[in-house]
Design a protein around this motif. Structure first.
Motif, PDB file in Angstrom:
ATOM      1  N   HIS A  35       0.892  -1.181  -0.197  1.00  0.00           N
ATOM      2  CA  HIS A  35       0.024  -0.040   0.065  1.00  0.00           C
ATOM      3  C   HIS A  35       0.717   1.218  -0.075  1.00  0.00           C
ATOM      4  CE1 HIS A  35      -3.424   2.643   0.930  1.00  0.00           C
ATOM      5  NE2 HIS A  35      -2.613   3.274   1.783  1.00  0.00           N
ATOM      6  N   ALA A  36       0.826   1.979  -1.049  1.00  0.00           N
ATOM      7  CA  ALA A  36       1.564   3.108  -1.097  1.00  0.00           C
ATOM      8  C   ALA A  36       3.036   2.928  -1.187  1.00  0.00           C
ATOM      9  CB  ALA A  36       1.202   4.394   0.023  1.00  0.00           C
ATOM     10  N   HIS A  37       3.743   3.280   0.093  1.00  0.00           N
ATOM     11  CA  HIS A  37       5.327   3.066   0.077  1.00  0.00           C
ATOM     12  C   HIS A  37       5.523   2.116   1.102  1.00  0.00           C
ATOM     13  CE1 HIS A  37       6.202   6.332  -2.804  1.00  0.00           C
ATOM     14  NE2 HIS A  37       5.278   7.127  -1.953  1.00  0.00           N
ATOM     15  N   THR A  38       4.521   1.553   1.350  1.00  0.00           N
ATOM     16  CA  THR A  38       4.643   0.263   2.515  1.00  0.00           C
ATOM     17  C   THR A  38       4.650  -1.081   1.824  1.00  0.00           C
ATOM     18  OG1 THR A  38       3.635   1.643   4.077  1.00  0.00           O
ATOM     19  CG2 THR A  38       3.766  -0.597   4.645  1.00  0.00           C
ATOM     20  N   VAL A  39       5.538  -1.889   2.125  1.00  0.00           N
ATOM     21  CA  VAL A  39       5.765  -3.528   1.885  1.00  0.00           C
ATOM     22  C   VAL A  39       5.772  -4.148   2.877  1.00  0.00           C
ATOM     23  CG1 VAL A  39       6.862  -4.831  -0.053  1.00  0.00           C
ATOM     24  CG2 VAL A  39       6.603  -2.461  -0.420  1.00  0.00           C
ATOM     25  N   PHE A  40       4.791  -5.235   2.855  1.00  0.00           N
ATOM     26  CA  PHE A  40       4.847  -6.380   3.658  1.00  0.00           C
ATOM     27  C   PHE A  40       5.176  -7.669   3.081  1.00  0.00           C
ATOM     28  CE2 PHE A  40       2.877  -9.574   6.585  1.00  0.00           C
ATOM     29  CZ  PHE A  40       3.442  -9.298   7.653  1.00  0.00           C
ATOM     30  N   GLU A  41       6.329  -8.407   3.473  1.00  0.00           N
ATOM     31  CA  GLU A  41       6.860  -9.679   2.960  1.00  0.00           C
ATOM     32  C   GLU A  41       6.086 -10.636   3.630  1.00  0.00           C
ATOM     33  OE1 GLU A  41      10.647 -12.451   2.596  1.00  0.00           O
ATOM     34  OE2 GLU A  41      10.865 -10.161   2.429  1.00  0.00           O
ATOM     35  N   VAL A  42       5.173 -11.379   3.056  1.00  0.00           N
ATOM     36  CA  VAL A  42       4.552 -12.591   3.480  1.00  0.00           C
ATOM     37  C   VAL A  42       5.299 -13.922   3.501  1.00  0.00           C
ATOM     38  CG1 VAL A  42       2.508 -14.002   3.448  1.00  0.00           C
ATOM     39  CG2 VAL A  42       2.210 -11.581   2.776  1.00  0.00           C
ATOM     40  N   GLN A  43       5.591 -14.273   4.731  1.00  0.00           N
ATOM     41  CA  GLN A  43       6.702 -15.490   4.730  1.00  0.00           C
ATOM     42  C   GLN A  43       5.646 -16.911   5.331  1.00  0.00           C
ATOM     43  OE1 GLN A  43       9.167 -13.667   7.909  1.00  0.00           O
ATOM     44  NE2 GLN A  43      10.446 -12.746   6.335  1.00  0.00           N
ATOM     45  N   ASP A  50     -10.507 -17.331  13.740  1.00  0.00           N
ATOM     46  CA  ASP A  50     -11.721 -16.510  13.022  1.00  0.00           C
ATOM     47  C   ASP A  50     -11.242 -15.773  11.930  1.00  0.00           C
ATOM     48  OD1 ASP A  50     -10.335 -14.997  14.902  1.00  0.00           O
ATOM     49  OD2 ASP A  50     -11.947 -13.837  15.499  1.00  0.00           O
ATOM     50  N   ALA A  51      -9.773 -16.108  11.581  1.00  0.00           N
ATOM     51  CA  ALA A  51      -9.249 -15.210  10.410  1.00  0.00           C
ATOM     52  C   ALA A  51      -7.888 -15.934  10.017  1.00  0.00           C
ATOM     53  CB  ALA A  51      -8.898 -14.043  11.309  1.00  0.00           C
ATOM     54  N   VAL A  52      -7.386 -15.482   8.749  1.00  0.00           N
ATOM     55  CA  VAL A  52      -6.276 -15.996   8.073  1.00  0.00           C
ATOM     56  C   VAL A  52      -4.973 -14.897   8.760  1.00  0.00           C
ATOM     57  CG1 VAL A  52      -5.181 -16.133   6.034  1.00  0.00           C
ATOM     58  CG2 VAL A  52      -7.614 -17.014   6.418  1.00  0.00           C
ATOM     59  N   LEU A  53      -4.214 -15.443   8.898  1.00  0.00           N
ATOM     60  CA  LEU A  53      -3.007 -14.634   9.396  1.00  0.00           C
ATOM     61  C   LEU A  53      -1.951 -14.678   8.316  1.00  0.00           C
ATOM     62  CD1 LEU A  53      -2.692 -15.792  13.135  1.00  0.00           C
ATOM     63  CD2 LEU A  53      -3.907 -13.686  12.271  1.00  0.00           C
ATOM     64  N   HIS A  54      -1.699 -13.467   7.895  1.00  0.00           N
ATOM     65  CA  HIS A  54      -0.445 -13.597   7.043  1.00  0.00           C
ATOM     66  C   HIS A  54       0.715 -12.895   8.103  1.00  0.00           C
ATOM     67  CE1 HIS A  54      -4.282 -12.936   4.603  1.00  0.00           C
ATOM     68  NE2 HIS A  54      -3.710 -13.220   3.955  1.00  0.00           N
ATOM     69  N   LYS A  55       1.658 -13.918   8.049  1.00  0.00           N
ATOM     70  CA  LYS A  55       2.794 -13.345   9.078  1.00  0.00           C
ATOM     71  C   LYS A  55       3.877 -13.128   8.178  1.00  0.00           C
ATOM     72  CE  LYS A  55       1.200 -16.307  12.654  1.00  0.00           C
ATOM     73  NZ  LYS A  55       1.426 -17.473  13.728  1.00  0.00           N
ATOM     74  N   GLY A  56       4.728 -12.211   8.482  1.00  0.00           N
ATOM     75  CA  GLY A  56       6.014 -11.794   7.996  1.00  0.00           C
ATOM     76  C   GLY A  56       6.552 -10.412   8.309  1.00  0.00           C
ATOM     77  N   VAL A  57       7.326  -9.651   7.556  1.00  0.00           N
ATOM     78  CA  VAL A  57       7.851  -8.318   8.137  1.00  0.00           C
ATOM     79  C   VAL A  57       7.682  -7.453   7.049  1.00  0.00           C
ATOM     80  CG1 VAL A  57       9.855  -9.775   9.445  1.00  0.00           C
ATOM     81  CG2 VAL A  57       9.906  -9.118   6.954  1.00  0.00           C
ATOM     82  N   PHE A  58       7.715  -6.414   7.578  1.00  0.00           N
ATOM     83  CA  PHE A  58       7.574  -5.157   6.852  1.00  0.00           C
ATOM     84  C   PHE A  58       9.308  -4.789   6.222  1.00  0.00           C
ATOM     85  CE2 PHE A  58       4.096  -4.276   9.489  1.00  0.00           C
ATOM     86  CZ  PHE A  58       3.043  -3.822   8.488  1.00  0.00           C
TER      87      PHE A  58
END
Length: 86
Positions: A35-43, A50-58
């Motif tokens: 989103h915009a200038h933010t990037v999250f690497e999904v590991q 009750d949810a799907v967790l996308h774990k990783g690092v910015f």
């Protein structure tokens, strides 16, 4: 987007996802959420109660905000390897 900080990583909860969570013998997808200038690497991707967790690092920036519309990109090479082995 909801951000949950955990001891070893950060987990994002989205209202929709294209990422396959680990389960049924198949490993989880990997990729990025942007989103915009933010990037999250999904590991890793896991189902919670009750949810799907996308774990990783910015890798750029350090957070998303509730209501942000994000772009999801699954790593096609990793998914192809998982599909062949499943």
């Amino acid at each position: 987007v909801q951000v949950r900080t955990e001891p070893e990583s950060t987990a994002l909860v989205l209202d929709q996802t294209v990422f396959y969570p680990q389960g049924g013998g198949q490993p989880a997808d990997r990729g990025t959420i942007k989103h915009a200038h933010t990037v999250f690497e999904v590991q890793s991707v896991n189902k919670d109660v009750d949810a799907v967790l996308h774990k990783g690092v910015f890798t750029h920036g350090n957070t998303f905000h509730i209501g942000d519309q994000v772009e999801l990109s699954v790593n096609p090479e990793v998914r192809m390897v998982h599909n062949r082995n499943h």
